[in-house]
Design a protein around this motif. Structure first.
Motif, PDB file in Angstrom:
ATOM      1  N   GLU A 168       0.832  -1.220   0.187  1.00  0.00           N
ATOM      2  CA  GLU A 168      -0.085  -0.033  -0.014  1.00  0.00           C
ATOM      3  C   GLU A 168       0.939   1.419  -0.023  1.00  0.00           C
ATOM      4  OE1 GLU A 168      -2.634  -0.549   3.085  1.00  0.00           O
ATOM      5  OE2 GLU A 168      -3.736  -2.080   1.992  1.00  0.00           O
ATOM      6  N   THR A 169       1.927   1.130   0.740  1.00  0.00           N
ATOM      7  CA  THR A 169       2.983   2.346   0.742  1.00  0.00           C
ATOM      8  C   THR A 169       3.441   2.554  -0.717  1.00  0.00           C
ATOM      9  OG1 THR A 169       3.279   2.115   3.091  1.00  0.00           O
ATOM     10  CG2 THR A 169       4.791   3.354   1.674  1.00  0.00           C
ATOM     11  N   VAL A 170       3.983   1.618  -1.157  1.00  0.00           N
ATOM     12  CA  VAL A 170       4.877   1.632  -2.359  1.00  0.00           C
ATOM     13  C   VAL A 170       3.843   2.008  -3.638  1.00  0.00           C
ATOM     14  CG1 VAL A 170       6.851   0.536  -1.968  1.00  0.00           C
ATOM     15  CG2 VAL A 170       4.903  -0.792  -3.041  1.00  0.00           C
ATOM     16  N   ALA A 226      -3.984  -4.417  -6.922  1.00  0.00           N
ATOM     17  CA  ALA A 226      -4.792  -4.400  -5.724  1.00  0.00           C
ATOM     18  C   ALA A 226      -4.791  -3.316  -4.908  1.00  0.00           C
ATOM     19  CB  ALA A 226      -4.995  -5.686  -4.968  1.00  0.00           C
ATOM     20  N   ALA A 227      -3.585  -2.839  -4.514  1.00  0.00           N
ATOM     21  CA  ALA A 227      -3.112  -1.901  -3.730  1.00  0.00           C
ATOM     22  C   ALA A 227      -3.613  -0.600  -4.536  1.00  0.00           C
ATOM     23  CB  ALA A 227      -1.956  -1.867  -3.151  1.00  0.00           C
TER      24      ALA A 227
ATOM     25  N   LEU B 249      -6.855  -6.431 -13.434  1.00  0.00           N
ATOM     26  CA  LEU B 249      -5.528  -7.266 -13.083  1.00  0.00           C
ATOM     27  C   LEU B 249      -5.548  -7.424 -11.709  1.00  0.00           C
ATOM     28  CD1 LEU B 249      -3.312  -4.869 -15.429  1.00  0.00           C
ATOM     29  CD2 LEU B 249      -3.806  -7.292 -15.560  1.00  0.00           C
ATOM     30  N   ALA B 250      -6.384  -6.925 -10.792  1.00  0.00           N
ATOM     31  CA  ALA B 250      -6.238  -7.008  -9.169  1.00  0.00           C
ATOM     32  C   ALA B 250      -6.954  -8.416  -8.794  1.00  0.00           C
ATOM     33  CB  ALA B 250      -7.103  -5.963  -8.376  1.00  0.00           C
ATOM     34  N   ASP B 251      -7.830  -8.801 -10.001  1.00  0.00           N
ATOM     35  CA  ASP B 251      -8.330 -10.241  -9.555  1.00  0.00           C
ATOM     36  C   ASP B 251      -7.802 -11.170 -10.568  1.00  0.00           C
ATOM     37  OD1 ASP B 251      -9.907 -12.277  -9.560  1.00  0.00           O
ATOM     38  OD2 ASP B 251     -11.845 -11.283 -10.604  1.00  0.00           O
TER      39      ASP B 251
END
Lengths: 362, 362
Positions: A168-170, A226-227, B249-251
């Motif tokens: 999440e930070t990067v 996702a992040a 792409l997150a899935d």
């Protein structure tokens, strides 16, 4: 030590380790890249005859899992780490599919160049830079120690984070900024011929990282999709507000000009406020903060358990690592000034060997 | 010479001119700023007793028009120019409301710092930098010459553009990049405490210009809102495509991953292509191009007429300015290699005194 993948980062790690007297075995799916790295003095371009202490997987994020599984099946090393800029995905593969997940710890040295390949490598690339390690609940003390020694060998500052916190930070500090640089640079194709000479240092700075290899960066961005998704949605909302304000401001007779101006000033002020998150001070210190030190037992799961405990207390979950305390790592973290004693007391109440360690400004 | 507005740019202009022996009269709506500039050696903080040759209006873009009208009513100078980074709006006001529009020519030195105010000023700020001049159809030869002499006095490279072309170009090279830097920096407020130490040089570069004064930048962005609107809409479309691709792409199990990856690679490649618009070479030259030189008569409207003629021929409308040809400015521009002779012939057919002037690589 073995380095799999002799691109910019892998070769730089190998150069730094070789310079410290470590025997390094190099490999790459492109054998000529490994030979080039060997020719630069980064190590030997052949397979080790015996199991090495540490294998460094210097491959793109989406490849770390499969390369880890393959290397562990070959019993290449006692411990395994990687250098990819995304950590949750590789950890998931290690826990689910690697033959020996306790021997793996995620790693991410925060260093790079726009150039790629072994010829761009530098032994000094990591000096003074943070090197994040993301132990999983299964990571053994040996794997943790091997990875930390590598970071120190390279002159980097080892930090410990949970893999998801890292990602999440990067997303905020690296992946979304890369995206924004690429979006900005892509629009420059509309500039008529010679008008590019109006470009100044500001434009060069904003767009510099957009020069990075698009294949590698596609892999990085998809591995951290996702992040990134939430941040990109917020940027969409910000940009929509700006577009509406600009449409109003483009019309000198429009109603709502004061509101449009407020929207613009508000965005610019939030940008200035965000810059405060980038420390001017050296890595590993936080000015105006108390420090707490915790001696962590040398058992798998202890470091992630401490990170979870700190997150539960609402405390900054990035840990610096002091010298080993004999029985295990000695980690320190920063809390707001004046909170050091109470944070240490809370952790002791939960069974941790914690004590205040003075003020960062001392 | 008179300088109205002794901030960073006004004071830097005054310092450069004073250093060349020009007598400079300084004023600012904040008298202490003018006195500070005078204390730095930029000139005299008082009103001139006689009409000066040139008044430089170094005020924010939205103020140029009203300050020009006021200064011309006071008969402050023979010629007037400004240094604002937006040019169409001030030109519109000059043509519509200024008592002597022929005495005004728009100007924009492409130089700056994140710091502001007279104490940040440097006489060397403009050395080697482009200084765009935007003559209106009414601009007199005298005003044009005074402004060009100022640019040269400051060590800058004078260029000529139409005000609208200038505004569209700086929307892409300066104003939209500033917006993107601010949007990126604004998101950093979400970084947990110590995690900011993961920030690297890339993030610092992308967000550096977001530190600029939010009041001045609100003025700049609103003054160029018309030219920015289209670019911001295109960025919204790009960002929407990226958001959709990232969601896919997150899935790990989603259909359409190959299309998502193509979207990301395509954006990154367009970014790399856009970087080609930023010249690595020095300002005022264009590698691999033929040059054409045109002697322009010293009459109001001649330079804008040439710019229109070139735009009609599809030719790069940014002009470099050679030494004065006695009767008027001698301007040159670049055309694609091999097109020099035909471009000069077309212009001669239209009545211009044009000739090929060799190749930029000569």
């Amino acid at each position: 030590m073995a380095v799999i993948g002799t691109g910019l980062i892998g070769t730089s790690v190998a150069l730094a380790a070789s310079r410290q007297g470590v025997t390094v075995f190099l490999s790459d799916r492109d054998p000529s890249a490994a030979r080039t790295a060997a020719g630069l003095g980064a190590g030997l371009a052949r397979t080790p005859r015996e199991r090495v202490d540490l294998a460094v997987l210097a491959v793109p994020p989406s490849k770390v899992g499969s390369v880890l599984v393959d290397a562990q099946r070959r019993r290449l090393a006692h411990s395994y780490t990687d250098v990819a800029s995304v950590k949750a995905g590789p950890e998931r593969v290690a826990l689910a599919r690697a033959p020996a997940p306790s021997r793996y710890i995620g790693g991410h040295p925060l260093a790079g160049r726009e150039l790629s390949g072994p010829l761009a490598a530098r032994a000094e690339l990591f000096e003074g830079r943070p090197w994040v390690l993301t132990p999983s609940p299964l990571t053994s003390g040996v794997a943790w120690r091997h990875a930390r020694e590598l970071a120190e060998l390279c002159g980097a500052v080892p930090l410990v984070m949970r893999s998801r916190d890292h990602d999440e930070t990067v997303a905020l500090t690296s992946h979304v900024p890369h995206l924004m640089a690429s979006l900005t640079a892509a629009r420059l194709r509309q500039i008529p011929g010679g008008a590019g000479r109006l470009a100044g240092q500001g434009l060069r700075d904003v767009t510099r990282i957009a020069a990075g290899d698009s294949g590698l960066w596609t892999d990085i961005l998809q591995s951290n999709a996702a992040a990134m998704t939430g941040v990109v949605r917020e940027l969409q909302a910000d940009l929509a507000r700006v577009a509406t304000a600009l449409a109003v401001l483009a019309d000198p007779d429009a109603d709502g000009r004061p509101a449009g101006l407020r929207t613009m000033t508000d965005l610019l002020d939030r940008g200035i406020a965000g810059l405060a998150a980038i420390p001017g001070a050296a890595a590993g210190t936080a000015g105006g903060a108390d420090r707490v030190r915790v001696a962590v037992a040398d058992r798998p799961g202890e470091l992630p358990r401490l990170l979870d405990a700190l997150a539960g207390l609402g405390i900054d979950a990035v840990l610096g690592v002091d010298a080993d305390a004999g029985s295990g790592p000695l980690v320190r973290f920063a809390v707001p000034e004046g909170d050091g004693d109470s944070a240490a007391a809370k952790l002791r109440a939960d069974g941790w060997d914690a004590e205040p360690a003075g003020n960062a400004g001392d």
